[in-house]
Design a protein around this motif. Structure first.
Motif, PDB file in Angstrom:
ATOM      1  N   GLY A   1       0.819  -1.210   0.000  1.00  0.00           N
ATOM      2  CA  GLY A   1       0.000   0.000   0.000  1.00  0.00           C
ATOM      3  C   GLY A   1       0.853   1.260   0.000  1.00  0.00           C
ATOM      4  O   GLY A   1       0.588   2.207  -0.766  1.00  0.00           O
ATOM      5  N   ARG A   2       1.853   1.309   0.857  1.00  0.00           N
ATOM      6  CA  ARG A   2       2.742   2.479   0.894  1.00  0.00           C
ATOM      7  C   ARG A   2       3.512   2.603  -0.401  1.00  0.00           C
ATOM      8  O   ARG A   2       3.731   3.712  -0.911  1.00  0.00           O
ATOM      9  CB  ARG A   2       3.699   2.349   2.069  1.00  0.00           C
ATOM     10  CG  ARG A   2       3.042   2.501   3.435  1.00  0.00           C
ATOM     11  CD  ARG A   2       4.012   2.166   4.546  1.00  0.00           C
ATOM     12  NE  ARG A   2       5.164   3.052   4.545  1.00  0.00           N
ATOM     13  CZ  ARG A   2       6.279   2.825   5.238  1.00  0.00           C
ATOM     14  NH1 ARG A   2       6.382   1.722   5.965  1.00  0.00           N
ATOM     15  NH2 ARG A   2       7.277   3.675   5.203  1.00  0.00           N
ATOM     16  N   ALA A   3       3.936   1.465  -0.951  1.00  0.00           N
ATOM     17  CA  ALA A   3       4.675   1.501  -2.211  1.00  0.00           C
ATOM     18  C   ALA A   3       3.818   2.079  -3.325  1.00  0.00           C
ATOM     19  O   ALA A   3       4.249   2.979  -4.060  1.00  0.00           O
ATOM     20  CB  ALA A   3       5.147   0.100  -2.581  1.00  0.00           C
ATOM     21  N   ARG A   4       2.605   1.593  -3.470  1.00  0.00           N
ATOM     22  CA  ARG A   4       1.729   2.079  -4.537  1.00  0.00           C
ATOM     23  C   ARG A   4       1.481   3.570  -4.433  1.00  0.00           C
ATOM     24  O   ARG A   4       1.515   4.290  -5.433  1.00  0.00           O
ATOM     25  CB  ARG A   4       0.403   1.326  -4.497  1.00  0.00           C
ATOM     26  CG  ARG A   4       0.484  -0.097  -5.037  1.00  0.00           C
ATOM     27  CD  ARG A   4      -0.836  -0.796  -4.869  1.00  0.00           C
ATOM     28  NE  ARG A   4      -0.789  -2.146  -5.403  1.00  0.00           N
ATOM     29  CZ  ARG A   4      -1.607  -3.122  -5.024  1.00  0.00           C
ATOM     30  NH1 ARG A   4      -2.529  -2.889  -4.091  1.00  0.00           N
ATOM     31  NH2 ARG A   4      -1.503  -4.321  -5.566  1.00  0.00           N
ATOM     32  N   ALA A   5       1.230   4.038  -3.212  1.00  0.00           N
ATOM     33  CA  ALA A   5       0.931   5.464  -3.044  1.00  0.00           C
ATOM     34  C   ALA A   5       2.102   6.322  -3.491  1.00  0.00           C
ATOM     35  O   ALA A   5       1.931   7.300  -4.234  1.00  0.00           O
ATOM     36  CB  ALA A   5       0.574   5.741  -1.581  1.00  0.00           C
ATOM     37  N   ARG A   6       3.310   5.983  -3.058  1.00  0.00           N
ATOM     38  CA  ARG A   6       4.464   6.811  -3.410  1.00  0.00           C
ATOM     39  C   ARG A   6       4.856   6.637  -4.873  1.00  0.00           C
ATOM     40  O   ARG A   6       5.207   7.618  -5.548  1.00  0.00           O
ATOM     41  CB  ARG A   6       5.656   6.471  -2.512  1.00  0.00           C
ATOM     42  CG  ARG A   6       6.851   7.407  -2.681  1.00  0.00           C
ATOM     43  CD  ARG A   6       6.444   8.840  -2.416  1.00  0.00           C
ATOM     44  NE  ARG A   6       7.564   9.773  -2.566  1.00  0.00           N
ATOM     45  CZ  ARG A   6       7.437  11.094  -2.555  1.00  0.00           C
ATOM     46  NH1 ARG A   6       6.231  11.649  -2.397  1.00  0.00           N
ATOM     47  NH2 ARG A   6       8.496  11.875  -2.691  1.00  0.00           N
ATOM     48  N   LEU A   7       4.795   5.413  -5.378  1.00  0.00           N
ATOM     49  CA  LEU A   7       5.159   5.181  -6.772  1.00  0.00           C
ATOM     50  C   LEU A   7       4.227   5.943  -7.707  1.00  0.00           C
ATOM     51  O   LEU A   7       4.675   6.530  -8.702  1.00  0.00           O
ATOM     52  CB  LEU A   7       5.114   3.686  -7.085  1.00  0.00           C
ATOM     53  CG  LEU A   7       6.154   2.812  -6.378  1.00  0.00           C
ATOM     54  CD1 LEU A   7       5.891   1.332  -6.646  1.00  0.00           C
ATOM     55  CD2 LEU A   7       7.566   3.189  -6.788  1.00  0.00           C
ATOM     56  N   ASN A   8       2.945   5.965  -7.404  1.00  0.00           N
ATOM     57  CA  ASN A   8       2.013   6.701  -8.249  1.00  0.00           C
ATOM     58  C   ASN A   8       2.249   8.205  -8.186  1.00  0.00           C
ATOM     59  O   ASN A   8       2.083   8.914  -9.185  1.00  0.00           O
ATOM     60  CB  ASN A   8       0.564   6.374  -7.855  1.00  0.00           C
ATOM     61  CG  ASN A   8       0.147   4.993  -8.314  1.00  0.00           C
ATOM     62  OD1 ASN A   8       0.593   4.527  -9.357  1.00  0.00           O
ATOM     63  ND2 ASN A   8      -0.715   4.342  -7.553  1.00  0.00           N
ATOM     64  N   THR A   9       2.647   8.700  -7.014  1.00  0.00           N
ATOM     65  CA  THR A   9       2.994  10.121  -6.905  1.00  0.00           C
ATOM     66  C   THR A   9       4.190  10.448  -7.789  1.00  0.00           C
ATOM     67  O   THR A   9       4.192  11.435  -8.528  1.00  0.00           O
ATOM     68  CB  THR A   9       3.315  10.484  -5.446  1.00  0.00           C
ATOM     69  OG1 THR A   9       2.133  10.311  -4.654  1.00  0.00           O
ATOM     70  CG2 THR A   9       3.803  11.923  -5.327  1.00  0.00           C
ATOM     71  N   LEU A  10       5.223   9.616  -7.729  1.00  0.00           N
ATOM     72  CA  LEU A  10       6.422   9.835  -8.552  1.00  0.00           C
ATOM     73  C   LEU A  10       6.127   9.637 -10.035  1.00  0.00           C
ATOM     74  O   LEU A  10       6.717  10.313 -10.885  1.00  0.00           O
ATOM     75  CB  LEU A  10       7.541   8.897  -8.092  1.00  0.00           C
ATOM     76  CG  LEU A  10       8.037   9.132  -6.664  1.00  0.00           C
ATOM     77  CD1 LEU A  10       9.043   8.053  -6.265  1.00  0.00           C
ATOM     78  CD2 LEU A  10       8.659  10.511  -6.512  1.00  0.00           C
ATOM     79  N   LEU A  11       5.210   8.743 -10.351  1.00  0.00           N
ATOM     80  CA  LEU A  11       4.788   8.573 -11.743  1.00  0.00           C
ATOM     81  C   LEU A  11       4.145   9.849 -12.266  1.00  0.00           C
ATOM     82  O   LEU A  11       4.427  10.281 -13.398  1.00  0.00           O
ATOM     83  CB  LEU A  11       3.795   7.415 -11.831  1.00  0.00           C
ATOM     84  CG  LEU A  11       3.138   7.168 -13.190  1.00  0.00           C
ATOM     85  CD1 LEU A  11       4.168   6.667 -14.197  1.00  0.00           C
ATOM     86  CD2 LEU A  11       1.979   6.182 -13.053  1.00  0.00           C
ATOM     87  N   GLY A  12       3.292  10.474 -11.458  1.00  0.00           N
ATOM     88  CA  GLY A  12       2.621  11.703 -11.869  1.00  0.00           C
ATOM     89  C   GLY A  12       3.575  12.853 -12.102  1.00  0.00           C
ATOM     90  O   GLY A  12       3.242  13.787 -12.855  1.00  0.00           O
ATOM     91  N   ARG A  13       4.748  12.800 -11.499  1.00  0.00           N
ATOM     92  CA  ARG A  13       5.749  13.866 -11.683  1.00  0.00           C
ATOM     93  C   ARG A  13       6.817  13.469 -12.695  1.00  0.00           C
ATOM     94  O   ARG A  13       7.809  14.181 -12.842  1.00  0.00           O
ATOM     95  CB  ARG A  13       6.400  14.199 -10.335  1.00  0.00           C
ATOM     96  CG  ARG A  13       5.372  14.604  -9.276  1.00  0.00           C
ATOM     97  CD  ARG A  13       5.920  15.413  -8.117  1.00  0.00           C
ATOM     98  NE  ARG A  13       7.159  14.972  -7.545  1.00  0.00           N
ATOM     99  CZ  ARG A  13       7.310  14.538  -6.288  1.00  0.00           C
ATOM    100  NH1 ARG A  13       6.255  14.438  -5.496  1.00  0.00           N
ATOM    101  NH2 ARG A  13       8.486  14.210  -5.825  1.00  0.00           N
ATOM    102  N   ALA A  14       6.628  12.345 -13.395  1.00  0.00           N
ATOM    103  CA  ALA A  14       7.552  11.846 -14.427  1.00  0.00           C
ATOM    104  C   ALA A  14       8.908  11.448 -13.851  1.00  0.00           C
ATOM    105  O   ALA A  14       9.875  11.300 -14.596  1.00  0.00           O
ATOM    106  CB  ALA A  14       7.733  12.851 -15.559  1.00  0.00           C
ATOM    107  N   VAL A  15       8.981  11.290 -12.527  1.00  0.00           N
ATOM    108  CA  VAL A  15      10.204  10.760 -11.920  1.00  0.00           C
ATOM    109  C   VAL A  15      10.333   9.276 -12.254  1.00  0.00           C
ATOM    110  O   VAL A  15      11.434   8.774 -12.506  1.00  0.00           O
ATOM    111  CB  VAL A  15      10.186  10.980 -10.396  1.00  0.00           C
ATOM    112  CG1 VAL A  15      11.407  10.346  -9.737  1.00  0.00           C
ATOM    113  CG2 VAL A  15      10.134  12.475 -10.075  1.00  0.00           C
ATOM    114  N   LEU A  16       9.212   8.579 -12.278  1.00  0.00           N
ATOM    115  CA  LEU A  16       9.170   7.168 -12.635  1.00  0.00           C
ATOM    116  C   LEU A  16       8.276   6.962 -13.847  1.00  0.00           C
ATOM    117  O   LEU A  16       7.446   7.814 -14.186  1.00  0.00           O
ATOM    118  CB  LEU A  16       8.634   6.327 -11.465  1.00  0.00           C
ATOM    119  CG  LEU A  16       9.401   6.346 -10.156  1.00  0.00           C
ATOM    120  CD1 LEU A  16       8.745   5.403  -9.161  1.00  0.00           C
ATOM    121  CD2 LEU A  16      10.866   5.986 -10.363  1.00  0.00           C
TER     122      LEU A  16
END
Length: 278
Positions: A44-59
Motif C-alpha cells: 500500500g505504501r509503495a503504490r501510493a508513493r510510486l504513483n505520486t512519482l509517476l505523476g511527476r515523471a520521476v518514474l
C-alpha cells in the motif's frame, strides 16, 4: 528536460526516493511487490508513493496485456528520474524521448522475465535483512553488466553478491535459470567459472524453478563432474518460499543431499576477507 525542472524536483524527492532511483538506474526494473520489499515495507505504501512519482515523471511503468486478471506493473526511471541520476553523475541530461525509448525496449525485451527473476533474488535477500535478521547485510549487489565486466568475458554471471552475517562472509556468482535452456548448456557454464582463478572462485549459485529440474541438474553434474576449484550450490524458488527465501536453509551443494543456509556455504570466511572490494 531543463535544469530548472530537475532542480525543482530535487527539493521534493526524499532520501528513500533517491535510493529507489539508484536501484532502478543499476537494475533497470522492478515490480510493485519487489519495490515494496526493497524500500517501502508494504504494498500500500509503495503504490501510493510510486504513483505520486509517476505523476511527476520521476518514474515510468509498463505492463503487458493479460487475461484473466492483470499483470503487475514494472517500474522504470521516468524522464525526470533519469535526469536526476545524470545530474548526480555529472553527465548530460537525457532527452525524454530517449528515456521512453529505453523503457519501450525493456518492455519488449525477451530477457525481461529473466531480469525480474534475478532482481527478485537480490530483493529477497535485502528484504531478509530488513525483516528477519538485522545482523545480516547484502554488502554487494552487482548487475549482469558489472559482473561480466569483472569476469573479463570469461563467463557471464547474471549477478554477483556478498552476503555477510555473524562475522561470516559469502561471495557468490548467481545463475538464474527459468527452465528454458537445456541442462547441458546450464552445466556447461561452469567451465568459464573454472577459468576465473582462486581470487574470484566464489560459489556458483543456480537459482532454479523447481525440484525436478534441480534433481536433474545434480544428476547431470554427477555424471559429468564439476571443474576443479568450482563450488556449486542449487536452490529452487518454490522451496525457498517456504524456508525464508534464499537466505534460508535451501542450498544443496554438489555431492551432498542436505541443505544449508546461504551463510553456511563452504567459502564463508571470517570478516575481513575480500568482500569489501569495490
Amino acid at each position: 528536460m531543463t535544469a530548472s525542472v530537475v532542480a525543482a524536483e530535487l527539493s521534493r524527492v526524499t532520501p528513500r526516493d533517491r535510493r529507489l532511483l539508484d536501484y532502478l538506474h543499476q537494475h533497470h526494473t522492478f515490480t510493485t511487490d519487489q519495490l515494496a520489499d526493497l524500500t517501502f515495507g508494504t504494498v500500500g505504501r509503495a503504490r501510493a508513493r510510486l504513483n505520486t512519482l509517476l505523476g511527476r515523471a520521476v518514474l515510468d511503468r509498463f505492463r503487458h496485456y493479460q487475461r484473466p486478471g492483470s499483470q503487475a506493473w514494472r517500474w522504470t526511471l521516468g524522464p525526470v528520474g533519469a535526469a536526476i541520476i545524470a545530474a548526480s553523475r555529472g553527465e548530460p541530461m537525457p532527452r525524454p524521448s530517449a528515456v521512453r525509448d529505453a523503457t519501450a525496449r525493456l518492455a519488449t525485451s525477451p530477457t525481461l522475465a529473466h531480469l525480474l527473476a534475478t532482481n527478485g533474488f537480490f530483493v529477497a535477500l535485502t528484504h531478509h535483512t530488513r525483516t528477519r535478521d538485522d545482523r545480516a547485510v547484502l554488502a554487494r549487489w552487482w548487475n549482469e553488466a558489472r559482473a561480466r565486466e569483472v569476469c573479463a568475458g570469461l563467463v557471464r554471471p547474471d549477478g554477483h553478491g556478498v552476503w555477510r552475517t555473524g562475522g561470516r562472509v559469502v561471495e557468490f556468482w548467481l545463475e538464474t535459470d527459468l527452465g528454458t535452456e537445456p541442462l547441458s548448456r546450464v552445466a556447461g557454464k561452469l567451465t568459464g567459472y573454472a577459468s576465473l582463478g582462486p581470487r574470484r572462485g566464489y560459489p556458483v549459485l543456480f537459482w532454479l524453478p523447481g525440484a525436478a529440474r534441480e534433481a536433474n541438474l545434480h544428476a547431470l553434474l554427477s555424471r559429468g563432474g564439476v571443474p576443479d576449484g568450482v563450488c556449486v550450490a542449487t536452490a529452487t524458488t518454490a522451496h525457498a518460499a517456504t524456508q525464508g527465501g534464499p537466505a534460508g536453509p535451501v542450498w544443496r551443494l554438489h555431492g551432498r543431499a542436505d541443505r544449508v543456509p546461504l551463510s553456511d556455504l563452504p567459502t564463508s570466511t571470517i570478516e575481513g576477507g575480500s568482500w569489501d572490494e569495490s
